[in-house]
Design an enzyme around this catalytic site. Structure first.
Site, short mmCIF file in Angstrom:
data_model
loop_
_atom_site.label_atom_id
_atom_site.label_comp_id
_atom_site.label_asym_id
_atom_site.label_seq_id
_atom_site.Cartn_x
_atom_site.Cartn_y
_atom_site.Cartn_z
CG PHE A 218 12.96 3.64 -2.49
CD1 PHE A 218 12.53 3.35 -1.21
CD2 PHE A 218 12.88 2.67 -3.46
CE1 PHE A 218 12.01 2.09 -0.92
CE2 PHE A 218 12.36 1.41 -3.17
CZ PHE A 218 11.93 1.13 -1.89
CG ASP B 277 10.05 8.40 -7.42
OD1 ASP B 277 8.86 8.33 -7.07
OD2 ASP B 277 10.78 7.41 -7.54
CE1 TYR C 191 4.16 0.20 -3.68
CE2 TYR C 191 3.97 -0.18 -6.03
CZ TYR C 191 4.74 0.06 -4.92
OH TYR C 191 6.10 0.19 -5.06
CE LYS C 192 5.79 3.13 -2.06
NZ LYS C 192 7.02 3.63 -2.65
NE ARG D 188 7.89 3.80 6.08
CZ ARG D 188 7.92 3.52 4.78
NH1 ARG D 188 8.56 4.33 3.94
NH2 ARG D 188 7.36 2.45 4.31
C1 PLP Z 1 7.95 2.60 -3.21
C2 PLP Z 1 9.05 3.15 -4.04
C3 PLP Z 1 9.59 2.41 -5.11
C4 PLP Z 1 9.14 1.02 -5.40
O1 PLP Z 1 9.36 0.65 -6.72
P1 PLP Z 1 8.58 -0.59 -7.35
O2 PLP Z 1 9.25 -0.84 -8.63
O3 PLP Z 1 7.14 -0.21 -7.45
O4 PLP Z 1 8.74 -1.75 -6.39
C5 PLP Z 1 10.56 3.01 -5.91
N1 PLP Z 1 10.98 4.28 -5.65
C6 PLP Z 1 10.49 4.99 -4.61
C7 PLP Z 1 10.98 6.38 -4.38
C8 PLP Z 1 9.52 4.45 -3.78
O5 PLP Z 1 9.05 5.15 -2.74
#
Ligand code: PLP
Length: 397
Positions: free
Chosen positions: A113, A184, A209-210, A356
């Site tokens: 990400f 992660d 939040y996911k 998705r």
């Molecule tokens: C959703 C996601 C994020 C989002 O980071 P925030 O700081 O919570 O906005 C970061 N890394 C990955 C791998 C994600 O899937």
């Protein structure tokens, strides 16, 4: 006792909506509104600042994180809540880099990400550009781990394709080469079985939040292997990670244990919502969730491939190589997703052309999957996406 899935009655789901985006923002759990209202009126509204003690606000980032610890195979009091995932990436990565002062390479993959990679770039700038962020194709990660690598930073499930890394194999190679692993769990926690202890990861981080349904803005979490945590030098040395924050000492001295990864004042209202949301995991087994997720995603792929032949699967076909989402490429994917959302089937879109769909068995069943594909087929067969209203890109996709 494990309840049978789905548990739709535990969520507020609007009528006429099939929600295939729980991988991005989980739905509102029942009880969360009442819990929030109660914390506001009975705690904040009544106890004012006394709430930090009498209502346990200060201890909650650790207490509530223990519910997450159970989901990811972490021991009690080895996980703490706070900040957002991007901040937790920075914290874990900076601590990991300091554990290997003689090595200068952070290894990740091109499917990670962007925020994780951006945070690594920012850290490297902060450290005087002596380090390098090396990204290789996801399938080349294992071979790229060598004795030059300081840190292996891997997001287990690819946010675009759902491809799943073999974390046990990566961890083993990293350990053999003396590299530190930062894992992660953004699309893993609450989606697939995770065991940070058996894998031996030094750091794990994730958002809530996911798949954990903590709501927009819910705090992230960080795990540090218990035998290491007291040797970690926190880059974000805020007062709530201090050993005695209320002694207001002139100099920073890190707290013992995982609390040294705290930074500042916790988001008490969000933590209360998250605590309520996490209660569902008292009643379900992750293995059952995984089994149902595979069933739903296999059904979805079979239905789409028979009814929507313009779409091309971009997720791995083997369900054991996927997380809990399925992605299809389609040239007009953005417009098709907008048309789908207007019809009540909510998925999302990731540039350049990926539609998705997340499968969260806590609130989805086979009928939902079939109905969603029926609507998708109608949109494609009749080119219902081909309208100007579906082609203007929103700020959040
Ligand atoms: C959703 C996601 C994020 C989002 O980071 P925030 O700081 O919570 O906005 C970061 N890394 C990955 C791998 C994600 O899937």
């Amino acid at each position: 006792m494990s309840a049978s899935l789905p548990l739709k009655e535990r969520f507020h789901l609007p009528d006429g909506v099939i929600y295939l985006d729980g991988n991005s923002l989980g739905p509102l759990p029942k009880g969360a509104e009442e819990r929030l209202a109660k914390v506001m009126s009975d705690q904040w509204g009544t106890n004012l600042i006394k709430g930090w003690n009498v209502d346990g606000w200060m201890a909650q980032p650790l207490d509530v994180a223990n519910r997450i610890a159970r989901l990811i195979g972490a021991p009690e009091n080895s996980v703490v809540l706070g900040d957002t995932l991007s901040v937790k990436v920075y914290q874990a990565l900076s601590a990991a880099v300091r554990m290997r002062p003689d090595r200068k390479v952070i290894l990740s993959d091109t499917g990670n990400f962007p925020s994780d990679l951006y945070m690594a770039e920012g850290l490297i700038r902060q450290l005087g550009q002596e380090h390098e962020l090396k990204t290789v194709a996801p399938e080349e990660v294992i071979d790229a781990i060598s004795e030059d690598i300081a840190v292996v930073m891997i997001t287990e499930v690819d946010y675009r394709s759902g491809r799943l890394h073999d974390m046990a194999a990566i961890a083993e190679k990293a350990r053999g080469c003396g590299a530190v692993l930062v894992w992660d769990l953004a699309h893993s926690a609450g989606a697939i079985p995770v065991d940070v202890t058996s894998v031996g990861a030094e750091f794990a981080i994730g958002c809530t939040y996911k798949y954990l349904n903590g709501g927009p803005g819910a705090p992230a979490f960080i795990y540090v292997r218990p035998d290491l945590v007291d040797h970690i030098d926190p880059a974000l040395s805020g007062w709530l990670g201090h050993d005695t924050p209320f002694a207001f000492e002139r100099n920073y001295r890190p707290a013992h244990g995982i609390e040294r990864m705290r930074v500042g004042t916790p988001p008490v209202l969000q933590v209360a919502v998250l605590d309520e949301a996490l209660k569902i995991w008292d009643d379900v087994e992750m293995a059952d969730v995984r089994e149902a997720s595979i069933r739903l995603s296999e059904l979805f792929i079979a239905e789409v491939e028979s009814k929507c032949t313009d779409l091309k699967l971009v997720s791995p076909r083997d369900p054991n190589m996927r997380g809990s989402q399925v992605s299809f490429a389609f040239e007009h994917g953005y417009a098709a997703m907008q048309a789908l959302i207007q019809r009540g089937v909510i998925g999302d879109f990731r540039a350049p052309n990926v539609m998705r769909f997340g499968f969260t068995p806590l609130f989805l069943d086979d009928e939902d999957v079939k109905a969603a594909v029926g609507i998708l087929a109608d949109i494609l067969d009749n080119r219902l996406w081909d309208r100007d209203e579906f082609k203007t890109t929103n700020r959040v996709t």
